[in-house]
Design a protein around this motif. Structure first.
Motif, PDB file in Angstrom:
ATOM      1  N   ILE A 196     -13.068  73.495  26.298  1.00 49.12           N
ATOM      2  CA  ILE A 196     -12.194  74.195  25.404  1.00 49.12           C
ATOM      3  C   ILE A 196     -11.149  73.570  24.883  1.00 49.12           C
ATOM      4  O   ILE A 196     -10.690  73.534  23.782  1.00 49.12           O
ATOM      5  CB  ILE A 196     -12.187  75.535  26.125  1.00 49.12           C
ATOM      6  N   LEU A 197     -10.255  72.933  25.654  1.00 45.34           N
ATOM      7  CA  LEU A 197      -9.099  72.138  25.668  1.00 45.34           C
ATOM      8  C   LEU A 197      -9.512  71.232  24.346  1.00 45.34           C
ATOM      9  O   LEU A 197      -8.869  71.180  23.522  1.00 45.34           O
ATOM     10  CB  LEU A 197      -8.479  71.453  26.717  1.00 45.34           C
TER      11      LEU A 197
ATOM     12  N   GLY B 297      -7.400  79.546  22.805  1.00 47.51           N
ATOM     13  CA  GLY B 297      -8.437  78.636  23.257  1.00 47.51           C
ATOM     14  C   GLY B 297      -7.805  77.431  24.295  1.00 47.51           C
ATOM     15  O   GLY B 297      -8.428  77.395  25.331  1.00 47.51           O
ATOM     16  N   ILE B 298      -6.717  77.138  24.002  1.00 46.03           N
ATOM     17  CA  ILE B 298      -5.828  76.173  24.650  1.00 46.03           C
ATOM     18  C   ILE B 298      -5.610  77.018  26.082  1.00 46.03           C
ATOM     19  O   ILE B 298      -5.792  76.183  27.268  1.00 46.03           O
ATOM     20  CB  ILE B 298      -4.490  75.626  24.216  1.00 46.03           C
ATOM     21  N   ILE B 299      -5.099  77.958  26.067  1.00 51.97           N
ATOM     22  CA  ILE B 299      -4.618  78.834  27.211  1.00 51.97           C
ATOM     23  C   ILE B 299      -5.727  79.174  28.151  1.00 51.97           C
ATOM     24  O   ILE B 299      -5.773  78.853  29.470  1.00 51.97           O
ATOM     25  CB  ILE B 299      -4.004  80.217  26.900  1.00 51.97           C
TER      26      ILE B 299
ATOM     27  N   GLY C  74     -21.552  77.817   9.436  1.00 58.83           N
ATOM     28  CA  GLY C  74     -22.330  77.882  10.463  1.00 58.83           C
ATOM     29  C   GLY C  74     -22.558  76.538  11.185  1.00 58.83           C
ATOM     30  O   GLY C  74     -22.500  75.487  10.453  1.00 58.83           O
ATOM     31  N   ILE C  75     -23.564  76.542  12.518  1.00 61.84           N
ATOM     32  CA  ILE C  75     -23.864  75.534  13.005  1.00 61.84           C
ATOM     33  C   ILE C  75     -24.639  74.439  12.033  1.00 61.84           C
ATOM     34  O   ILE C  75     -24.481  73.194  12.129  1.00 61.84           O
ATOM     35  CB  ILE C  75     -24.424  75.655  14.483  1.00 61.84           C
TER      36      ILE C  75
ATOM     37  N   ALA D 118     -16.985  77.465  22.864  1.00 66.05           N
ATOM     38  CA  ALA D 118     -15.431  77.080  22.791  1.00 66.05           C
ATOM     39  C   ALA D 118     -15.165  77.301  21.456  1.00 66.05           C
ATOM     40  O   ALA D 118     -14.174  77.590  20.841  1.00 66.05           O
ATOM     41  CB  ALA D 118     -15.242  75.786  23.263  1.00 66.05           C
ATOM     42  N   GLY D 119     -16.289  76.834  20.356  1.00 70.35           N
ATOM     43  CA  GLY D 119     -15.889  76.892  19.087  1.00 70.35           C
ATOM     44  C   GLY D 119     -15.943  78.236  18.636  1.00 70.35           C
ATOM     45  O   GLY D 119     -15.128  78.568  17.640  1.00 70.35           O
ATOM     46  N   PHE D 120     -16.744  79.299  19.116  1.00 67.26           N
ATOM     47  CA  PHE D 120     -16.655  80.605  18.736  1.00 67.26           C
ATOM     48  C   PHE D 120     -15.149  81.284  19.304  1.00 67.26           C
ATOM     49  O   PHE D 120     -14.834  82.060  18.475  1.00 67.26           O
ATOM     50  CB  PHE D 120     -17.777  81.501  19.375  1.00 67.26           C
ATOM     51  N   ILE D 121     -14.820  81.013  20.307  1.00 66.99           N
ATOM     52  CA  ILE D 121     -13.352  81.334  20.816  1.00 66.99           C
ATOM     53  C   ILE D 121     -12.397  80.930  19.653  1.00 66.99           C
ATOM     54  O   ILE D 121     -11.550  81.899  19.478  1.00 66.99           O
ATOM     55  CB  ILE D 121     -13.183  80.683  22.329  1.00 66.99           C
TER      56      ILE D 121
END
Length: 418
Positions: free
Chosen positions: A115-116, A75-77, A226-227, A63-66
């Motif tokens: 993701i949301l 990301g929301i969609i 980065g992470i 999700a973070g990469f998106i």
């Protein structure tokens, strides 16, 4: 609270907090419902939470990469579409009468929610002045509290209606029992069909909605991110740990409330569901709004530590008392844990700059505590034959949150890596 250009986007983002809060707070209804429908132990029933929160662990970094590559709106969609698909899968899950199918549907819903939340939490925090970010996120999360009030009440009316008692089931033949339990399991189809349809409409609205893309501090050439760089921020590392234990505590308290209430207070599931909505949910919602108000006068870290300490005491009461005192102690826990998620989140991503999106992913990833700790509580409850003893788990969790509020949230500058 927000600049005019941010007002409508903030309203739309806030609506998402309500929607995922609603589906999360149907889980306490699902757990006793599926426990009876599939003749599960408390530990097996807790896999409902595990299916949901494992998704947070697996999907948080993707999700973070998106978000990093495509932005918050995309990301929301994507999150909304997965949310809708998982909701629709409840129909074939009920038709096939497979518990594992229900867990898959919940897992897909949770992938969408991951993701949301990865998008909406920092987005709400960033839609306005930095100095009011914690207040703004708590305000948005307050509608999550409203969902916590409504979901158990609505869910109980639709899902828990016409249930069979253990005595009635034991008196039936095996074939009649299977038919009765199949009928109970099918009651989830309509609410999740409606929920999925609403979410699909919201996804379409977001597809045509113009949302401002919030820019964090731009990364300079040669500057690393980065992470692992994000985790070098001490307060973020503390936030990841605190959120792990907080979410574990919240899920334990909410998901097992109906089972707890029927045992500790001797009431039936319908009455327990009313306490879950009008009591737990209402307390959670009021706590959010009241806590947001108090943050105008008390620092977020200090208020968090005070609330956590109170909850440690209330957990002790929940373990040792019975009847209405036990119920009110757990309702009190809901009130005082109401501000914890958004406060830990906003304090954790504070001053992260270019590391904000990775930091957000890591905090969301730590929600896996909701998958790991409820089975621990379920195991303790099964072994001791006393669900009240399971409250030792949230007690320990609130101690960790207390430590984060006292010192863990303080920002310490890190040196750039060469």
């Amino acid at each position: 609270m927000t600049k005019n250009k941010y007002l409508f986007p903030f309203i739309m983002i806030t609506s998402l907090f309500f929607m995922w809060g609603f589906v999360h707070n149907l889980d306490p209804i699902l757990i006793p419902h599926l426990k009876k429908s599939f003749s599960l132990s408390t530990l097996q029933a807790s896999l409902v939470d595990s299916a949901v929160f494992i998704a947070y662990f697996l999907m948080a970094l993707p999700a973070g990469f998106i978000m990093k590559k495509y932005g918050y709106k995309t990301g929301i969609i994507i999150g909304l579409l997965l949310f809708a698909i998982g909701s629709f899968l409840f129909i074939p899950a009920a038709n096939t009468q497979l518990y594992f199918f229900f867990l898959i549907a919940l897992f897909i819903i949770a992938c969408g929610l991951t993701i949301l939340e990865t998008a909406a939490n920092p987005y709400a925090s960033l839609l306005g002045p930095a100095e009011t970010s914690t207040f703004r996120l708590n305000f948005a999360q307050s509608f999550n509290g409203l969902a916590a009030t409504l979901a158990p009440i609505i869910g109980a009316k639709i899902i828990l209606t016409k249930g069979y008692s253990d005595t009635e089931l034991s008196a039936m033949t095996e074939s009649a029992k299977q038919v009765a339990l199949a009928s109970e399991a099918s009651s989830v189809k309509m609410p999740y069909l409606i929920l999925g349809s609403i979410i699909l409409v919201i996804a379409i609205i977001f597809a045509f909605l113009k949302l401002p893309e919030i820019k964090e501090t731009e990364q300079k050439e040669g500057e690393k991110t980065g992470i692992f760089h994000a985790l070098a921020h001490r307060h973020l590392s503390w936030a990841v740990a605190a959120q792990f234990f907080y979410v574990g505590a919240q899920v334990c308290v909410f998901s097992f409330f109906i089972l707890y209430a029927t045992k500790a207070a001797g009431i039936d599931e319908q009455q327990a569901a009313k306490y879950a909505g009008y009591g737990m949910g209402m307390a959670f919602m009021i706590g959010r709004f009241f806590g947001t108000f108090l943050m105008k006068f008390i620092s977020a870290g200090k208020l968090l530590s005070i609330y956590a300490l109170i909850n440690v005491i209330l957990c002790i009461v929940a373990i040792t008392s019975s009847g209405t005192i036990a119920l009110y102690a757990v309702i009190g826990i809901a009130f005082f844990m109401s501000i914890m998620f958004p406060t830990i989140f906003s304090l954790g991503i504070k001053d992260l700059g270019k590391d904000t999106k990775f930091g957000s992913s890591l905090i969301i990833m730590s929600i896996v505590g909701g998958a790991i700790l409820p089975p621990v509580m379920g195991y303790i409850s099964d072994m001791t034959h006393n669900i009240q003893m399971g409250y030792a788990v949230p007690l320990i969790c609130f101690v960790v949150v207390f430590l984060f509020g006292i010192k863990g949230h303080k920002v310490i500058e890190i040196k750039s890596y060469e």
